[in-house]
Every structure is written in structure tokens, then in C-alpha cells.
Motif scaffolding. Structure first.
Motif, PDB file in Angstrom:
ATOM      1  N   ASP A  85       0.820  -1.040  -0.054  1.00 32.69           N
ATOM      2  CA  ASP A  85      -0.283   0.348  -0.046  1.00 32.69           C
ATOM      3  C   ASP A  85       0.658   0.975  -0.026  1.00 32.69           C
ATOM      4  O   ASP A  85       1.820   1.423   0.966  1.00 32.69           O
ATOM      5  N   GLU A  89      -2.757   3.489  -1.883  1.00 31.15           N
ATOM      6  CA  GLU A  89      -2.871   2.920  -3.405  1.00 31.15           C
ATOM      7  C   GLU A  89      -2.649   1.777  -3.429  1.00 31.15           C
ATOM      8  O   GLU A  89      -1.457   1.213  -2.958  1.00 31.15           O
ATOM      9  N   ARG A  90      -3.368   0.917  -3.265  1.00 30.85           N
ATOM     10  CA  ARG A  90      -3.199  -0.667  -3.248  1.00 30.85           C
ATOM     11  C   ARG A  90      -2.328  -1.515  -4.123  1.00 30.85           C
ATOM     12  O   ARG A  90      -3.222  -1.499  -5.144  1.00 30.85           O
ATOM     13  N   HIS A  91      -1.665  -2.037  -3.687  1.00 32.69           N
ATOM     14  CA  HIS A  91      -1.235  -3.128  -4.883  1.00 32.69           C
ATOM     15  C   HIS A  91      -1.187  -4.943  -3.882  1.00 32.69           C
ATOM     16  O   HIS A  91      -0.110  -4.957  -3.406  1.00 32.69           O
ATOM     17  N   ASP A 269       0.677   8.780 -16.400  1.00 33.37           N
ATOM     18  CA  ASP A 269      -0.577   7.616 -15.637  1.00 33.37           C
ATOM     19  C   ASP A 269      -1.429   7.708 -15.923  1.00 33.37           C
ATOM     20  O   ASP A 269      -1.726   6.639 -16.232  1.00 33.37           O
ATOM     21  N   SER A 277     -10.075   1.174 -12.519  1.00 36.35           N
ATOM     22  CA  SER A 277      -9.342   1.014 -11.153  1.00 36.35           C
ATOM     23  C   SER A 277      -8.798   2.311 -10.426  1.00 36.35           C
ATOM     24  O   SER A 277      -8.513   2.036  -9.227  1.00 36.35           O
ATOM     25  N   VAL A 278      -9.061   3.604 -11.220  1.00 34.41           N
ATOM     26  CA  VAL A 278      -7.986   4.694 -11.326  1.00 34.41           C
ATOM     27  C   VAL A 278      -9.037   5.517 -11.145  1.00 34.41           C
ATOM     28  O   VAL A 278      -9.233   5.333 -12.018  1.00 34.41           O
ATOM     29  N   ASP A 282      -7.149  10.009  -6.965  1.00 37.15           N
ATOM     30  CA  ASP A 282      -5.823   9.557  -7.318  1.00 37.15           C
ATOM     31  C   ASP A 282      -4.572   9.636  -7.870  1.00 37.15           C
ATOM     32  O   ASP A 282      -4.618   9.828  -7.176  1.00 37.15           O
ATOM     33  N   VAL A 283      -4.856   9.667  -9.190  1.00 35.61           N
ATOM     34  CA  VAL A 283      -3.470  10.076  -9.577  1.00 35.61           C
ATOM     35  C   VAL A 283      -2.856  11.969  -9.404  1.00 35.61           C
ATOM     36  O   VAL A 283      -1.453  11.361  -9.247  1.00 35.61           O
ATOM     37  N   ARG A 286      -1.752  12.194  -5.997  1.00 34.65           N
ATOM     38  CA  ARG A 286      -0.006  11.287  -5.873  1.00 34.65           C
ATOM     39  C   ARG A 286       0.762  12.209  -6.307  1.00 34.65           C
ATOM     40  O   ARG A 286       2.447  11.809  -5.434  1.00 34.65           O
TER      41      ARG A 286
END
Length: 313
Positions: A85, A89-91, A269, A277-278, A282-283, A286
Motif C-alpha cells: 500500500d 494506493e493498493r497493489h 499515468d 481501477s483508478v 487518485d493520480v 499522487r
């Protein structure tokens, strides 16, 4: 001459895991708990100061924060579940799918009943090998891809790890080990090709060397808070001289240049990420844009379209 690094910590209770992992300097703020009656952990590392092969097995739950250091870290799991995380933002980690740990930001790792493999590769070694393969100049080395989703890169990666393991038998001061390390760095670059920010041509002039250093700092730290005072310290100039240098050579203020770099990253991005998914927010966050209304306006001014339009392409 390289010196062997080898250590192991292991035990059967969460409290010992927290203590040992903290002492081993593999992260901080660790928490752990049982997920069943039996609990165990084992963390091992072998290699030298440039490359280490590591493994972390936990029968239980483990969570902690990890900060970027002098090494790039490729990690994957072979069993259990794990999540990386980064600022929300989760991977999710997939079995046998190498993931590049965030290179510039602290992240939170959490795993449950997992078997995790890690390879630590010195940034300096990667830079040396990358310089032989790419036209890097002096610009910062940057990796945008976090997951090695290109199957073509996985075969060389596994081959390189096999060669590295075999070379350990000859010792870390052997030619075989030195060659194997460079092979791992090359395979790493095959999975995660670097993206080098193009710097303004004017910066190649020797008289602009200090300005170039400051601009490179902007590109390398674009996600972070960057002030004119920071740039003054990097360039060895006064705040006023920094302002004048940017204006004279680049025609903008330092913070305007920083905003442009961030906008370019946002656009890249938005073009590459899945709109399912985004979100634009969010971007934008970031890359340091907290006020989405103002962000949309400057994005439209720079690229001639709204960020939502870019994301939906």
C-alpha cells in the motif's frame, strides 16, 4: 573485495517476530498476530552489499512500513496473500509475479500466511548497467511500472537468479558472483525498463551546471514537497539566485517548472492506467495536486483537454 552478508531470524511467537524484524532493519512499526493455533516466522538473507537474496515466511499476519533505501527491491510471493500500500494506493501481490517495491516513497506491506521472496539490488549497480543499455545522460533513473507483467522478461529474470544462486558457491569475491550480479541487474531492467525524464537542452551547457543539478532534483523528487529553499541548498545558491536562474534559462519560476513536471507525470499515468481501477483524483493527489478544481484548470491549459478525457482514452 565484497564481504558475505548472511543472516537469519526465526521464531514461533509474534512478539519475537516484531523484535527480530525491527532489529534486522527490514522495516519499522511491525505488528503481527496469529491466524491459527500454530505461528512461525523465518527471515533469511544472503549476498553482499550490492545484491542479496531474501526470503520471509510467516504463518500468521504481518504488517509494517518499509522505506526506500540504497537498493531496488523486487519481491513476490509463492503462497498466501500480501498487499503493498502506497499512500492508499493498493497493489495486491500475485503468486510468482515480481513486483517492484516503491522506489521513492515509504509503503506499507501486509501479508497473511505468506512465503515472500525478495531480491535487493544496489541502485548504483543498476545505474551502471543501465548506462550501458540506455541513453541516460545524467538524468534521474525512474521506474513507472510496478509489476512485471511482460512474460518476456520473466524467463531472463529466473535464469539470472539461478546463475546468482550458483555463483554463491564460488563466494562473493569471485568473478562468477560479480558477473551474476550484473546479470541480475540486467534482468531487472528487462522487467522494469527505466523511463528517463527529458531535460531541457539548455541545461547541457557547462555554465548551467548548477541549474541542471537543481532541475534533476526536481525530477527525482517530483512526488515530494520541494521548496525553493531545497533547491538553493542543492545548487549551492541563494534563493534569489535560484529564482533568477530558472527565469533566465527556462523562462519560468522553480515552482512553475515543478508543476509542469508533475502535470506531465499525471498525463502519462492517466494514459497508461485502467480507468476502471483508478480515478483522476487518485493520480492527481499522487503527484501533489491537492485542489482538484485548480488542477483540472491547469491541466486543461497545458494539454488542451480535461484529465477525465485523457483517462478515458
Amino acid at each position: 573485495m565484497s564481504e558475505l552478508i548472511r543472516f537469519e531470524v526465526a521464531g514461533r511467537d509474534p512478539e519475537s517476530a516484531i523484535r527480530d524484524l525491527t532489529a534486522a532493519d527490514v522495516g519499522r512499526g511491525w505488528t503481527s498476530r496469529r491466524t491459527g493455533e500454530a505461528y512461525s516466522y523465518r527471515y533469511t538473507a544472503v549476498g553482499d552489499d550490492e545484491v542479496t537474496i531474501r526470503r520471509c515466511r510467516v504463518t500468521g499476519f504481518l504488517r509494517g512500513s518499509v522505506s526506500p533505501g540504497d537498493h531496488y527491491v523486487v519481491q513476490w510471493i509463492t503462497s498466501g496473500t500480501a498487499v503493498v500500500d502506497v499512500a492508499g494506493e493498493r497493489h495486491d501481490m500475485w503468486h510468482d509475479a515480481p513486483l517492484l517495491s516503491p522506489t521513492e516513497q515509504e509503503f506499507v506491506f501486509s501479508g497473511t500466511d505468506h512465503d515472500q521472496r525478495l531480491v535487493h539490488i544496489a541502485r548504483s549497480l543498476v545505474r551502471d548497467v543501465a548506462a550501458e543499455r540506455y541513453d541516460l545522460g545524467d538524468g534521474p533513473l525512474r521506474f513507472d511500472r510496478t509489476r512485471a507483467d511482460d512474460d518476456a522478461g520473466l524467463g531472463p529474470w529466473h535464469d539470472a537468479l539461478g546463475a546468482l544462486s550458483r555463483a554463491l558457491r564460488d563466494g562473493v569475491d569471485s568473478t562468477a558472483w560479480a558477473d551474476a550480479k550484473r546479470g541480475v541487474a540486467a534482468a531487472f531492467l528487462g522487467m522494469f525498463p527505466p523511463k528517463v525524464d527529458a531535460l531541457p537542452a539548455e541545461l547541457s551547457a557547462p555554465r548551467n551546471a548548477r541549474l541542471r543539478t537543481m532541475v534533476e532534483y526536481v525530477h527525482a523528487h517530483a512526488r515530494e514537497t520541494v521548496t525553493v529553499a531545497d533547491l538553493a541548498a542543492v545548487g549551492g545558491l541563494s534563493v534569489r539566485s535560484v529564482q533568477e536562474s530558472f527565469a533566465r534559462v527556462l523562462g519560468v519560476s522553480p515552482l512553475t517548472y515543478l508543476r509542469g513536471v508533475r502535470l506531465d507525470h499525471v498525463r502519462q499515468d492517466l494514459l497508461e492506467l485502467d480507468p476502471q481501477s483508478v480515478t483522476v483524483g487518485d493520480v492527481a493527489r499522487r503527484w501533489g495536486f491537492a485542489h482538484l478544481g485548480r488542477f483540472s484548470a491547469v491541466y486543461l491549459e497545458r494539454f488542451g483537454e480535461y484529465p477525465k478525457q485523457t483517462l478515458r482514452r
